[in-house]
Write a protein that holds these residues in place. Structure first.
Motif, short mmCIF file in Angstrom:
data_model
loop_
_atom_site.label_atom_id
_atom_site.label_comp_id
_atom_site.label_asym_id
_atom_site.label_seq_id
_atom_site.Cartn_x
_atom_site.Cartn_y
_atom_site.Cartn_z
N SER A 45 103.61 -40.31 34.43
CA SER A 45 102.35 -40.01 34.66
C SER A 45 101.84 -39.15 33.61
O SER A 45 102.49 -38.34 32.86
N TYR A 46 100.64 -38.95 33.34
CA TYR A 46 99.81 -38.30 32.30
C TYR A 46 100.29 -36.54 32.69
O TYR A 46 100.36 -35.77 31.67
N ALA A 84 104.54 -45.86 37.25
CA ALA A 84 104.23 -44.62 38.03
C ALA A 84 102.91 -44.71 38.82
O ALA A 84 102.79 -44.17 39.95
N SER A 85 101.94 -45.21 38.27
CA SER A 85 100.53 -45.36 38.94
C SER A 85 100.75 -46.13 40.38
O SER A 85 100.00 -45.80 41.01
N SER A 135 100.12 -46.08 32.27
CA SER A 135 101.43 -45.52 33.44
C SER A 135 101.49 -46.49 34.30
O SER A 135 102.03 -45.87 35.68
N LYS A 191 99.36 -37.74 44.04
CA LYS A 191 98.36 -37.74 43.00
C LYS A 191 98.25 -36.38 42.43
O LYS A 191 98.45 -35.25 43.14
N ILE A 198 102.32 -43.81 42.72
CA ILE A 198 101.02 -42.89 43.14
C ILE A 198 100.05 -43.47 44.17
O ILE A 198 99.59 -43.02 44.94
#
Length: 396
Positions: free
Chosen positions: A49-50, A17-18, A14, A28, A21
């Motif tokens: 994100s997941y 997105a990561s 991701s 987070k 974050i």
């Protein structure tokens, strides 16, 4: 006997997105999505994100639908500079382990680590690389370990996020063959139904398929995929491969110096078609178009412009090139014309900032273009022709 190789495929999880974050620690554990146009409800989700995926948020999903599934979804635009810097730092870490690093896209690459064989267990080495990226960049990644690039790529997809997967040739019947044909790297989404109509539903079905039938339906590319499904892939990890594809272009010298606009625009259409064909062969799209004009007196000018959304089709390339030509042409006789596309990106990473209605229209156009390309592949490039309509400045 072929020498044993140790190949890693590293895929950031991701990534867009990561990166956000990692930049903003308060995100987070929260559902985060990157969208092409986050201010518009009809914008399209690029990645998530997941935590967001667990709620059903998917790539290409309209924002309104994603928000309906996950009301707490935090939607952000892609920050190109942060992404570029994170990618640069990630590949610098990989290069500290081996000079044989092949960048595939902004967030994934292959490493040839054969020289580590006998020194450290591959899984332990992968764990060290994964931990270092997490510690220095605060970014998650998955790593596939295999004797070749195809198997390493398939392995990295098997466990996400933060997975490490080993896929040896002896594991193929158990780990690889049961997978759906839609999960095989190298098979495009639009050809999945064509494979299924042949009764090839799994990677194992392809591995055992009749080579003559595969070649008849899919040409030489089909035979390459059949080989890959059996675990054969001799491609080297090439550090220069990514640089080679930074631009794709064609140029041609006209039969005679001319001011004839019909000849000029027809030539641009033909060049755009050739560029489109090469972009498709490489599986990439372009974020910029450059036009080259050489006049009768050998004076040469170039003009270029970036595009809002990645392009690849002939009509889009031609539209940009024609616009550049109209702005640059001095009315002097033209001797040579060239079209180049640059700032290339792999198709799977190319996203379009579309509203829902134009996204659906785009899907229909893709299906039509796929049919046209199938006809050209079978009967030749001249089997289907697009005509240039001079007055409208479009194709018909």
């Amino acid at each position: 006997m072929k020498p044993v190789r140790l190949i890693f495929h590293l895929d950031m999880n991701s990534f867009f997105a990561s990166v956000e974050i990692a930049h903003d620690k308060t995100l987070k554990g929260k559902p985060v999505a990157i969208a092409g146009n986050p201010k518009e409800r009809k914008g399209i989700i690029v990645t998530s994100s997941y935590e967001a995926r667990a709620k059903g948020v998917k790539t290409t999903m309209p924002i309104w639908q994603a928000k309906k599934l996950c009301p707490a979804l935090i939607i952000l635009p892609a920050n190109r500079e942060r992404i570029r810097l994170a990618s640069q730092r990630m590949f610098a870490i990989l290069a500290s382990y081996t000079p044989l690093v092949q960048q595939v896209s902004v967030d994934e690459g292959y490493l040839d680590l054969t020289h580590y064989l006998g020194q450290i267990h591959p899984v332990k080495l992968a764990g060290q690389i994964q931990a270092r990226i997490a510690e220095e960049l605060d970014l998650p990644c998955s790593i596939g370990i295999a004797p070749n690039k195809f198997l390493a790529k398939m392995a990295s997809d098997m466990k996400k996020p933060n997975g490490i997967t080993v896929l040896r040739k002896r594991d193929i019947p158990k780990k690889l063959w049961p997978l759906s044909i839609s999960e095989m790297h190298g098979i495009g989404k639009r050809t999945i139904e064509k494979w299924r109509r042949l009764g090839i539903l799994t990677i194992g079905d392809l591995a055992k398929a009749d080579p003559l039938l595969v070649k008849q339906k899919f040409g030489e590319r089909g035979l390459v995929l059949l080989d890959r499904s059996n675990g054969h892939d001799d491609r080297p990890v090439d550090p220069d491969a990514y640089e080679e594809f930074k631009s794709v272009g064609h140029s041609t010298t006209l039969r005679a110096d001319t001011r004839n606009e019909q000849i000029i625009f027809q030539t641009l259409a033909e060049l755009a078609a050739k560029v489109q064909k090469r972009l498709k062969q490489k599986g990439v799209m372009a974020r910029g178009v450059q036009l080259t004009i050489r006049y009768h007196d050998w004076k040469m000018v170039t003009r270029s412009q970036k595009v809002l959304n990645p392009i690849r089709e002939q009509a889009d390339i031609l539209q940009q090139a024609s616009s550049l030509f109209k702005k640059a042409w001095t009315q002097e006789p033209v001797r040579l014309l060239g079209i180049s596309t640059y700032d290339l990106i792999e198709q799977q990473y190319a996203y379009k900032q579309l509203d829902l209605f134009s996204y659906e229209k785009d899907q229909k156009e893709e299906q039509l273009l796929e049919t046209i390309n199938d006809i050209k592949a079978k009967f030749g490039d001249h089997a289907v022709q697009k005509g240039w309509h001079q007055n409208r400045g479009t194709q018909k």
